[in-house]
Design an enzyme around this catalytic site. Sequence first.
Site, PDB file in Angstrom:
ATOM      1  N   ASP A 195       0.666  -1.054  -0.019  1.00 24.78           N
ATOM      2  CA  ASP A 195       0.101  -0.086   0.165  1.00 24.78           C
ATOM      3  C   ASP A 195       0.703   1.223   0.012  1.00 24.78           C
ATOM      4  OD1 ASP A 195      -2.215  -1.530   0.057  1.00 24.78           O
ATOM      5  OD2 ASP A 195      -2.081  -1.664   2.234  1.00 24.78           O
ATOM      6  N   ARG A 196       1.904   1.065  -0.473  1.00 28.44           N
ATOM      7  CA  ARG A 196       2.884   2.330  -0.710  1.00 28.44           C
ATOM      8  C   ARG A 196       3.396   2.785   0.639  1.00 28.44           C
ATOM      9  NH1 ARG A 196       3.094  -0.059  -4.843  1.00 28.44           N
ATOM     10  NH2 ARG A 196       2.761   0.895  -6.931  1.00 28.44           N
TER      11      ARG A 196
END
Length: 217
Positions: A195-196
């Site tokens: 999710d970065r």
Amino acid sequence: MDATPRPPVLAGLRRTYEGEPLLESDVASDPIAQFTVWFQEALDAGLPEPNAMVLATASAGGRPSARTVLLKGYDERGFVFYTNYESRKGRDLAENARASLLFPWHPIRRQVRVEGAVYRISHEESAEYFNSRPYGSRIGAWASRQSAVVRSREELDARYEELAARWPENPPVPDFWGGYRVVPVEIEFWQGQLDRMHDRLRYRRMRPGWALERLAP
């Protein structure tokens, strides 16, 4: 009919990163020691040319340029690479002796970024490395006035053959060629996560030692 190729759609071009957490408690207190750990893991993972790094420089006027070069040595003093002093990067460094390095180890979802001042290494150290290179690379260093405009490939090849005939063995070290050392003031270790929410740990040089900080992804 317009034959101009259309650019690909990039919005959906992405991959998921997932790796072991990079925690402050798990890294070395010294960034060079931590770099050694990660570099060995890049070697063990079979990455092609893990010593390939992007070198970014800028002219006195602030015009940036970047290219890939090879790391040829490092220790507590900094990171060493070799080039033609008269190349664009050499001219940049003569005007603005600062640079950034990036090791893009994408297959293992890691990057290392280095920022620092840049100094020429000694002629003796440059000569020792130059004389360890393959013969063809040594002649090539003489033949190519790196970053200069040449009229043709044939001109370049003719120059190589001329110099190979002049020095059939043991060409001398060019006076326009040698090594630089990037003396780091910051070294950042980046580990990709889901999710970065990537892990970024930055070492910042203090007097004495290093401060370790976590950066938002």
